[in-house]
Design a protein around this motif. Structure first.
Motif, PDB file in Angstrom:
ATOM      1  N   VAL A 164       0.863  -1.179   0.000  1.00  0.00           N
ATOM      2  CA  VAL A 164       0.000   0.000   0.000  1.00  0.00           C
ATOM      3  C   VAL A 164       0.899   1.228   0.000  1.00  0.00           C
ATOM      4  O   VAL A 164       1.897   1.277   0.718  1.00  0.00           O
ATOM      5  CB  VAL A 164      -0.926   0.015   1.232  1.00  0.00           C
ATOM      6  N   LYS A 165       0.546   2.209  -0.812  1.00  0.00           N
ATOM      7  CA  LYS A 165       1.294   3.463  -0.860  1.00  0.00           C
ATOM      8  C   LYS A 165       0.357   4.653  -0.732  1.00  0.00           C
ATOM      9  O   LYS A 165      -0.788   4.599  -1.183  1.00  0.00           O
ATOM     10  CB  LYS A 165       2.033   3.619  -2.202  1.00  0.00           C
ATOM     11  N   ALA A 180      -9.844  -3.922  -1.499  1.00  0.00           N
ATOM     12  CA  ALA A 180      -9.976  -2.693  -0.719  1.00  0.00           C
ATOM     13  C   ALA A 180     -11.445  -2.410  -0.480  1.00  0.00           C
ATOM     14  O   ALA A 180     -12.247  -2.439  -1.413  1.00  0.00           O
ATOM     15  CB  ALA A 180      -9.329  -1.513  -1.438  1.00  0.00           C
ATOM     16  N   CYS A 227      -7.395  -2.230   3.377  1.00  0.00           N
ATOM     17  CA  CYS A 227      -6.650  -2.792   2.246  1.00  0.00           C
ATOM     18  C   CYS A 227      -6.143  -4.177   2.636  1.00  0.00           C
ATOM     19  O   CYS A 227      -5.511  -4.336   3.689  1.00  0.00           O
ATOM     20  CB  CYS A 227      -5.479  -1.889   1.897  1.00  0.00           C
ATOM     21  N   GLU A 250      -1.894  -2.716 -10.220  1.00  0.00           N
ATOM     22  CA  GLU A 250      -2.139  -1.738  -9.159  1.00  0.00           C
ATOM     23  C   GLU A 250      -3.543  -1.165  -9.290  1.00  0.00           C
ATOM     24  O   GLU A 250      -4.252  -1.405 -10.267  1.00  0.00           O
ATOM     25  CB  GLU A 250      -1.104  -0.615  -9.218  1.00  0.00           C
ATOM     26  N   THR A 297      -2.330   5.633   9.402  1.00  0.00           N
ATOM     27  CA  THR A 297      -2.212   4.325   8.762  1.00  0.00           C
ATOM     28  C   THR A 297      -1.901   3.286   9.834  1.00  0.00           C
ATOM     29  O   THR A 297      -1.081   3.529  10.716  1.00  0.00           O
ATOM     30  CB  THR A 297      -1.099   4.326   7.693  1.00  0.00           C
ATOM     31  N   VAL A 351      -4.302   6.904  -2.682  1.00  0.00           N
ATOM     32  CA  VAL A 351      -3.863   5.662  -2.041  1.00  0.00           C
ATOM     33  C   VAL A 351      -3.763   4.614  -3.138  1.00  0.00           C
ATOM     34  O   VAL A 351      -4.695   4.456  -3.939  1.00  0.00           O
ATOM     35  CB  VAL A 351      -4.846   5.208  -0.949  1.00  0.00           C
ATOM     36  N   GLU A 352      -2.637   3.927  -3.177  1.00  0.00           N
ATOM     37  CA  GLU A 352      -2.416   2.912  -4.205  1.00  0.00           C
ATOM     38  C   GLU A 352      -2.254   1.539  -3.558  1.00  0.00           C
ATOM     39  O   GLU A 352      -1.514   1.392  -2.585  1.00  0.00           O
ATOM     40  CB  GLU A 352      -1.163   3.245  -5.011  1.00  0.00           C
ATOM     41  N   LEU A 353      -2.958   0.558  -4.082  1.00  0.00           N
ATOM     42  CA  LEU A 353      -2.717  -0.844  -3.750  1.00  0.00           C
ATOM     43  C   LEU A 353      -2.014  -1.475  -4.938  1.00  0.00           C
ATOM     44  O   LEU A 353      -2.343  -1.188  -6.093  1.00  0.00           O
ATOM     45  CB  LEU A 353      -4.012  -1.598  -3.480  1.00  0.00           C
TER      46      LEU A 353
END
Length: 358
Positions: free
Chosen positions: A111-112, A291, A353, A143, A332, A213-215
């Motif tokens: 996760v970012k 997510a 996530c 992603e 987080t 937010v990136e998965l």
């Protein structure tokens, strides 16, 4: 394990399986400018102007190094141990037996938080088969994005809008023809709350002024078509490959408007008591990660699972056994499987996530 108050769950919590509030983890010297949006989201004051320059990403609960290695990108826990080492030392505690049986002792998730102060270069991520066969990596990189904020109208470029030949791609790369690349791609409008699933192989570029937010699959692999104006050497842009080999995994098929609608779709919201849960990505994403957006106006109980929580808005708390953590906007939290059932309480919006289902 069905309840956070049974003896097994108590033992796990006392042995280090408690949820953990995570500090920022921002690798330096990424190849594009950004970071201010992360600081705004987390509610922290920038130490200097570094956030607006080369720190555009925050690796959350990361067992993944950047491509250059050296441990950069790994999350370090309060006791000084990296999360990667902690999971390797006791995978059942963190991941649970079903996950280990399906995927081994790998969380299968990165996760970012990501923020762009300039349009991100056109690039794509290798598929798992290409990563294994050509790059000797266990995973490719599919992603998905959840848009948190935009400065002005948000947008991205995703996939080609017309047929594109291999020769054309090689020419774009060799001549730095950015206008040609972008003219052949779909421009997609983005606003806070929007989502977009980005399969491996699909070219894309995120517009400036976007916080998201990136998965993703847990690997740092990008093949970059646009490098002019960015501090990227040819060898790094192509992961050490020749151009023809590197671009052989690029998806050159047309991505139709119907396909774009599928990639931005979400599923039906479920109501449980005084909380709503919305799965955010199309079903094809489930093979890579999951997510859910949880909107709580009281409380909701979550079953045991390895997960990363990102608090979008509001105030609340996360309870397990007889302990709690505060949930405030920008926080987080890493939740190990061994924490057992957890309860989100308060008026709060949270992203949950998770890895692919075992």
């Amino acid at each position: 394990m069905t309840t956070s108050r049974n003896s097994a769950s108590d033992a796990m919590a006392s042995s280090g399986a408690s949820p953990v509030l995570l500090a920022p983890n921002r690798p330096p010297a990424r190849p594009y400018r950004g970071g201010v949006g992360i600081e705004r989201f987390r509610g922290i004051d920038p130490e200097s102007d570094r956030g607006a320059v080369w720190m555009p990403e925050d690796f959350v609960a990361s067992t993944t190094e950047v491509f250059a290695g050296g441990g950069v990108g790994l999350t370090t826990l309060e006791n000084g141990t990296t999360l990667r080492d902690a999971v390797a030392a006791d995978p059942n505690l963190y991941l649970g037996g079903d996950h280990i049986a399906a995927f081994g002792a790998d969380p299968m998730l990165l996760v970012k938080l990501l923020d762009t102060r300039e349009r991100l270069f056109v690039h794509y991520h290798p598929s798992t088969s290409f990563a294994r066969d050509v790059l000797a990596h266990a995973s490719g990189k599919t992603e998905a994005w959840i848009i948190v904020a935009t400065d002005g109208p948000g947008y991205a470029y995703l996939g080609f809008s017309r047929p594109v030949s291999e020769t054309e791609v090689l020419r774009w790369y060799a001549t730095h023809d950015v206008d040609g690349m972008l003219a052949a791609m779909n421009r997609v409008q983005l606003a806070p709350g929007d989502t977009l699933f980005v399969p491996a192989g699909m070219p894309h570029s995120i517009g400036e002024g976007i916080t998201l937010v990136e998965l993703q699959q847990p690997v740092d692999l990008s093949i970059i078509l646009e490098r002019n104006g960015f501090p990227i050497a040819d060898a790094d842009a192509l992961l050490g490959l020749d151009a023809a080999t590197a671009f052989s995994d690029l998806d050159r098929d047309v991505v139709s408007r119907d396909r774009l609608s599928e990639l931005s779709s979400r599923r039906t919201t479920r109501t449980t008591g005084d909380a709503q849960t919305t799965p955010l990505f199309p079903t094809e994403a489930d093979a890579f990660f999951r997510a859910d957006r949880i909107d709580s106006h009281g409380s909701i109980t979550l079953e045991p699972d390895y997960s990363v929580l990102v608090v979008l808005d509001g105030d609340g708390e996360l309870q397990w056994v007889d302990e709690t953590l505060p949930l405030t906007a920008g926080a987080t939290v890493l939740v190990p499987f061994g924490a057992g059932e957890t309860v989100v309480r308060g008026t709060v919006a949270v992203l949950r996530c998770r890895p692919p289902a075992a």
